[in-house]
Structure formats: structure tokens, C-alpha cells
Design a protein around this motif. Structure first.
Motif, mmCIF file in Angstrom:
data_model
loop_
_atom_site.group_PDB
_atom_site.id
_atom_site.type_symbol
_atom_site.label_atom_id
_atom_site.label_comp_id
_atom_site.label_asym_id
_atom_site.label_seq_id
_atom_site.Cartn_x
_atom_site.Cartn_y
_atom_site.Cartn_z
ATOM 1 N N ALA A 130 0.832 -1.207 0.000
ATOM 2 C CA ALA A 130 0.000 0.000 0.000
ATOM 3 C C ALA A 130 0.865 1.254 0.000
ATOM 4 O O ALA A 130 0.539 2.263 -0.636
ATOM 5 C CB ALA A 130 -0.929 -0.011 1.210
ATOM 6 N N ALA A 131 1.992 1.194 0.724
ATOM 7 C CA ALA A 131 2.887 2.348 0.827
ATOM 8 C C ALA A 131 3.711 2.558 -0.428
ATOM 9 O O ALA A 131 4.346 3.606 -0.572
ATOM 10 C CB ALA A 131 3.814 2.186 2.034
ATOM 11 N N ALA A 132 3.716 1.589 -1.336
ATOM 12 C CA ALA A 132 4.469 1.754 -2.583
ATOM 13 C C ALA A 132 3.898 2.914 -3.391
ATOM 14 O O ALA A 132 4.620 3.813 -3.827
ATOM 15 C CB ALA A 132 4.428 0.458 -3.388
ATOM 16 N N GLY A 133 2.580 2.886 -3.593
ATOM 17 C CA GLY A 133 1.943 3.992 -4.311
ATOM 18 C C GLY A 133 1.975 5.275 -3.504
ATOM 19 O O GLY A 133 2.135 6.374 -4.060
ATOM 20 N N GLN A 134 1.818 5.142 -2.192
ATOM 21 C CA GLN A 134 1.868 6.318 -1.320
ATOM 22 C C GLN A 134 3.229 7.004 -1.425
ATOM 23 O O GLN A 134 3.320 8.239 -1.415
ATOM 24 C CB GLN A 134 1.609 5.893 0.126
ATOM 25 N N THR A 135 4.291 6.222 -1.556
ATOM 26 C CA THR A 135 5.632 6.789 -1.700
ATOM 27 C C THR A 135 5.725 7.653 -2.949
ATOM 28 O O THR A 135 6.270 8.761 -2.919
ATOM 29 C CB THR A 135 6.690 5.663 -1.770
ATOM 30 N N ALA B 171 7.866 -0.037 7.070
ATOM 31 C CA ALA B 171 6.690 -0.893 7.246
ATOM 32 C C ALA B 171 6.958 -1.994 8.266
ATOM 33 O O ALA B 171 6.104 -2.306 9.103
ATOM 34 C CB ALA B 171 6.288 -1.507 5.897
ATOM 35 N N ILE B 172 8.144 -2.573 8.211
ATOM 36 C CA ILE B 172 8.495 -3.633 9.162
ATOM 37 C C ILE B 172 8.560 -3.079 10.581
ATOM 38 O O ILE B 172 8.108 -3.712 11.538
ATOM 39 C CB ILE B 172 9.843 -4.279 8.775
ATOM 40 N N LEU B 173 9.107 -1.878 10.724
ATOM 41 C CA LEU B 173 9.211 -1.250 12.037
ATOM 42 C C LEU B 173 7.833 -0.985 12.631
ATOM 43 O O LEU B 173 7.601 -1.195 13.829
ATOM 44 C CB LEU B 173 10.001 0.052 11.920
ATOM 45 N N LEU B 174 6.902 -0.540 11.806
ATOM 46 C CA LEU B 174 5.538 -0.282 12.286
ATOM 47 C C LEU B 174 4.872 -1.560 12.795
ATOM 48 O O LEU B 174 4.257 -1.574 13.864
ATOM 49 C CB LEU B 174 4.693 0.323 11.160
ATOM 50 N N VAL B 175 4.991 -2.629 12.029
ATOM 51 C CA VAL B 175 4.368 -3.896 12.423
ATOM 52 C C VAL B 175 5.008 -4.444 13.699
ATOM 53 O O VAL B 175 4.323 -4.963 14.586
ATOM 54 C CB VAL B 175 4.486 -4.920 11.274
ATOM 55 N N THR B 176 6.318 -4.296 13.804
ATOM 56 C CA THR B 176 7.021 -4.801 14.982
ATOM 57 C C THR B 176 6.608 -4.055 16.239
ATOM 58 O O THR B 176 6.350 -4.664 17.293
ATOM 59 C CB THR B 176 8.544 -4.679 14.782
ATOM 60 N N THR B 177 6.536 -2.720 16.159
ATOM 61 C CA THR B 177 6.126 -1.943 17.326
ATOM 62 C C THR B 177 4.680 -2.246 17.704
ATOM 63 O O THR B 177 4.344 -2.299 18.888
ATOM 64 C CB THR B 177 6.281 -0.433 17.056
ATOM 65 N N THR B 178 3.843 -2.469 16.703
ATOM 66 C CA THR B 178 2.453 -2.838 16.983
ATOM 67 C C THR B 178 2.389 -4.173 17.722
ATOM 68 O O THR B 178 1.610 -4.338 18.667
ATOM 69 C CB THR B 178 1.643 -2.936 15.682
ATOM 70 N N ALA B 179 3.212 -5.129 17.300
ATOM 71 C CA ALA B 179 3.244 -6.433 17.965
ATOM 72 C C ALA B 179 3.716 -6.296 19.410
ATOM 73 O O ALA B 179 3.178 -6.942 20.312
ATOM 74 C CB ALA B 179 4.167 -7.383 17.198
ATOM 75 N N LEU B 180 4.700 -5.444 19.640
ATOM 76 C CA LEU B 180 5.206 -5.246 20.998
ATOM 77 C C LEU B 180 4.144 -4.619 21.897
ATOM 78 O O LEU B 180 3.996 -4.990 23.062
ATOM 79 C CB LEU B 180 6.450 -4.356 20.967
ATOM 80 N N ILE B 181 3.407 -3.659 21.337
ATOM 81 C CA ILE B 181 2.344 -3.011 22.117
ATOM 82 C C ILE B 181 1.243 -4.015 22.443
ATOM 83 O O ILE B 181 0.670 -4.010 23.534
ATOM 84 C CB ILE B 181 1.786 -1.800 21.356
ATOM 85 N N THR B 182 0.933 -4.893 21.498
ATOM 86 C CA THR B 182 -0.112 -5.893 21.707
ATOM 87 C C THR B 182 0.250 -6.834 22.852
ATOM 88 O O THR B 182 -0.615 -7.277 23.614
ATOM 89 C CB THR B 182 -0.344 -6.693 20.416
ATOM 90 N N VAL B 183 1.544 -7.136 22.974
ATOM 91 C CA VAL B 183 1.994 -8.045 24.029
ATOM 92 C C VAL B 183 1.690 -7.482 25.417
ATOM 93 O O VAL B 183 1.462 -8.221 26.374
ATOM 94 C CB VAL B 183 3.513 -8.313 23.883
ATOM 95 N N ILE C 280 1.243 5.979 5.267
ATOM 96 C CA ILE C 280 1.914 7.283 5.316
ATOM 97 C C ILE C 280 3.082 7.231 6.294
ATOM 98 O O ILE C 280 4.184 7.712 6.003
ATOM 99 C CB ILE C 280 0.925 8.385 5.727
ATOM 100 N N ALA C 281 2.851 6.632 7.475
ATOM 101 C CA ALA C 281 3.901 6.550 8.499
ATOM 102 C C ALA C 281 5.096 5.752 8.002
ATOM 103 O O ALA C 281 6.249 6.115 8.275
ATOM 104 C CB ALA C 281 3.335 5.930 9.768
ATOM 105 N N ALA C 282 4.856 4.662 7.270
ATOM 106 C CA ALA C 282 5.959 3.848 6.755
ATOM 107 C C ALA C 282 6.826 4.651 5.794
ATOM 108 O O ALA C 282 8.058 4.544 5.818
ATOM 109 C CB ALA C 282 5.403 2.612 6.051
ATOM 110 N N VAL C 283 6.179 5.468 4.966
ATOM 111 C CA VAL C 283 6.921 6.294 4.009
ATOM 112 C C VAL C 283 7.795 7.314 4.741
ATOM 113 O O VAL C 283 8.981 7.474 4.446
ATOM 114 C CB VAL C 283 5.956 7.015 3.050
ATOM 115 N N VAL C 284 7.197 8.000 5.718
ATOM 116 C CA VAL C 284 7.923 9.056 6.433
ATOM 117 C C VAL C 284 9.012 8.462 7.326
ATOM 118 O O VAL C 284 10.121 9.000 7.424
ATOM 119 C CB VAL C 284 6.944 9.913 7.256
ATOM 120 N N LEU C 285 8.715 7.345 7.982
ATOM 121 C CA LEU C 285 9.726 6.683 8.807
ATOM 122 C C LEU C 285 10.914 6.236 7.967
ATOM 123 O O LEU C 285 12.039 6.168 8.461
ATOM 124 C CB LEU C 285 9.125 5.469 9.515
ATOM 125 N N GLY C 286 10.666 5.937 6.696
ATOM 126 C CA GLY C 286 11.734 5.492 5.804
ATOM 127 C C GLY C 286 12.596 6.619 5.273
ATOM 128 O O GLY C 286 13.525 6.367 4.495
#
Length: 313
Positions: A52-57, A272-284, A248-254
Motif C-alpha cells: 500500500a505504501a508503494a503507491g503512497q511513496t 513498514a516492518i518497524l511499524l508492524v514490529t512496534t504494533t506487535a510489541l504493544i499488543t503483548v 503514510i507513516a511507513a513512508v515518512v519513517l523510511g
């Protein structure tokens, strides 16, 4: 010390280092987090955001923002099961039709921004609002189940133990990186984002490139919608909403400038990987939804500050 300084001057590299650091710390602190199966699952989730972030980029490189990404993902996930013809046993016809619809939505966004001179953020917001209302009328509050064989295969297959979504993301990444860094159109996107007036005076067509960027954004959002549908085996109103802000966040974080003219998809991938990882940590943590949102927003802000989004000029 020189290595650290060079990393701060290279946002994609810094984001990649942050991903590695978070994964190492989480793997040592949380039981099972570093298991291959869990990391593979996180990459599979990141693939949807990354596509999704490919086009957003591309849109952000030109100085715009596509706020219709989430709505296009939802449209694709809901309409594809409804329009897949019974006479096509492979399910490919339904995929082509759904991608054509998503691409057409992107084209309309681009046309509104290019010909009607509507700011991209306003044009795409209006399109998202329209699509959300249309979906409520068409689907109501009910979910639609997918029976398309090709979509199910895309969402569930694991050739050589690798989820097909990750393979698709790899292909998309190669295509986008070539487009931005090895093709003339990528240079035109960057030129228009950096200095629109100078680019136009140099013969770069803002109209044509705006059309192309938004059309590609619609296509990639549709592709992400198909992947989400295959992974969930059903589509429903709002299924694409989480991917708007995360794209949007993945693009800006990159490291891509939100103002356009500077950046690369090579940074969006670890973003994108960083966003998913932080989300997983918060879920824990097992916090309430409200606290999860607060923690997630705080983490994103902290990561943006650490990675030094805007270089001083």
C-alpha cells in the motif's frame, strides 16, 4: 562513531538499524518473539503495509498525500468476491477486474488533482468519503466471503516456506525501486516534489506525472486489498482503514520528506516492518485499545524524532 553519523545521514539505513535493534531486544526479552514462524508472520503483515505504501511513496515524492488508500483497499476486498465470474475457475478474471477498478479510482484522483487543480490531499479525501458511503450502500454491514481460488492461493500459499504475500512484496519493491531510481519518470517525480515551478520550466509535465503517480497508487492499493482479502478470507467495510495512516507513516519513517522531492522506497520497506514490529510489541502488553493508540502514537513520534526526518538545509 563515524558509522553512527553516516547512519543518521542515511534515513533508510537508520530505519533498518532500528528494525534490527527492536527485533534483537524483543527476541531477548519476549519468549517466542524471535522464532522464525513469528518473524515470518510479522513480515507477512508488513507486506500489506509495504505494498500500500508503494503507491503512497510515489505520491508523497511529488509533494502530495493519498488519503484514499484505505478506502481503495476496502473497495477491492469487498467488490472482488462480488464481481468474480462463475465461469472463471482460476479466479484471475475477478482479480483483473478488481485491479482495474482500483486503478481507475487512482486515475480519477489524478485527474481531479491535475485537471481540476484540486489539491491531492483534498481530492483523495473526497474520494475516500465517497467510496465509504458507496460501500455502506452496496455491502451494508455484512461481510463477504471470498471463494476466488487465486485470491485464496495468494493469501495462504507458502512456496518454499515463504508466504506468497512476502514474495509479492519483493516483486513490488524491485519494480518501484527501478521506477524511482532507474527510470526517467522517477527523476520527474522527485523534480516536481522538490521544485514544481523549476520542473515545469524544464519541460516536466505536472499534469501527466500527477496522473501516473495517483494511478499507480490506486493500483498498489488494490493489490494490497487483494492480499488482505486472501489473508482474511473475507472483506468488510473498514477492512482497509488501518492501512491509511500506516502507509503514510511507513513512508515518512523510511526517510521520504513529507514535503516531497526527497526520499526512496528503500526506506519505506524497513519503515513498514518497524511499524508492524512496534504494533506487535504493544499488543503483548495487553493494554486497553485506548492506551494502545496512545502508546503507538508516542512510539511513532519518538521514532520520527530519533531518525531525524528532515535534514537541516
Amino acid at each position: 562513531m563515524n558509522m553512527i553519523r553516516s547512519a543518521f545521514r542515511n534515513p533508510p539505513l537508520l530505519t533498518l538499524l532500528l528494525v534490527a535493534l527492536v527485533w534483537i531486544v524483543a527476541s531477548l526479552s519476549l519468549r517466542g518473539f524471535g522464532a522464525y514462524g513469528h518473524l515470518r508472520y510479522l513480515l507477512e503483515l508488513a507486506a500489506v503495509i509495504g505494498i500500500a505504501a508503494a503507491g503512497q511513496t510515489l505520491v508523497i515524492l511529488m509533494g502530495g498525500i493519498d488519503l484514499s488508500v484505505g478506502a481503495v483497499i476496502t473497495v477491492t476486498a469487498i467488490l472482488l468476491p462480488l464481481i468474480s465470474p462463475a465461469w472463471d475457475p482460476t479466479g484471475l478474471a475477478g482479480i483483473v477486474a478488481a485491479l482495474a477498478i482500483a486503478t481507475g479510482i487512482g486515475l480519477m484522483n489524478g485527474a481531479g488533482a491535475a485537471y481540476l487543480r484540486v489539491p491531492p490531499i483534498i481530492m483523495t479525501l473526497a474520494m475516500a468519503t465517497f467510496l465509504q458511503g458507496l460501500l455502506v450502500i452496496v455491502a451494508g454491514g455484512s461481510a463477504v466471503t471470498v471463494s476466488n481460488p487465486a485470491v485464496i492461493l495468494l493469501g495462504q500459499a507458502r512456496p518454499l516456506g515463504i508466504p506468497s504475500g512476502i514474495i509479492l512484496w519483493l516483486v513490488v519493491s524491485i519494480v518501484v525501486l527501478l521506477l524511482v531510481h532507474r527510470m526517467p519518470i522517477g527523476a520527474r517525480f522527485l523534480a516536481l516534489g522538490a521544485n514544481p515551478l523549476a520542473a515545469r520550466l524544464s519541460g516536466v509535465s505536472a499534469t501527466r506525472n500527477t496522473l501516473v503517480a495517483h494511478t499507480l497508487s490506486g493500483f498498489f492499493a488494490g493489490l494490497a486489498g487483494i492480499l488482505v482479502l486472501g489473508m482474511n478470507r473475507q472483506g468488510y467495510v473498514g477492512i482497509g482503514d488501518p492501512y491509511l495512516l500506516t502507509s503514510i507513516a511507513a513512508v515518512v519513517l523510511g526517510g521520504t520528506s513529507i514535503l516531497g522531492g526527497r526520499g526512496t522506497y528503500a526506506g519505506t520497506v524497513p519503515g513498514a516492518i518497524l511499524l508492524v514490529t512496534t504494533t506487535a510489541l504493544i499488543t503483548v502488553v495487553n493494554a486497553s485499545p485506548g492506551w494502545r493508540s496512545i502508546m503507538f502514537g508516542t512510539l511513532i513520534l519518538a521514532l520520527l524524532l530519533v531518525s531525524g526526518r528532515e535534514a537541516r538545509r
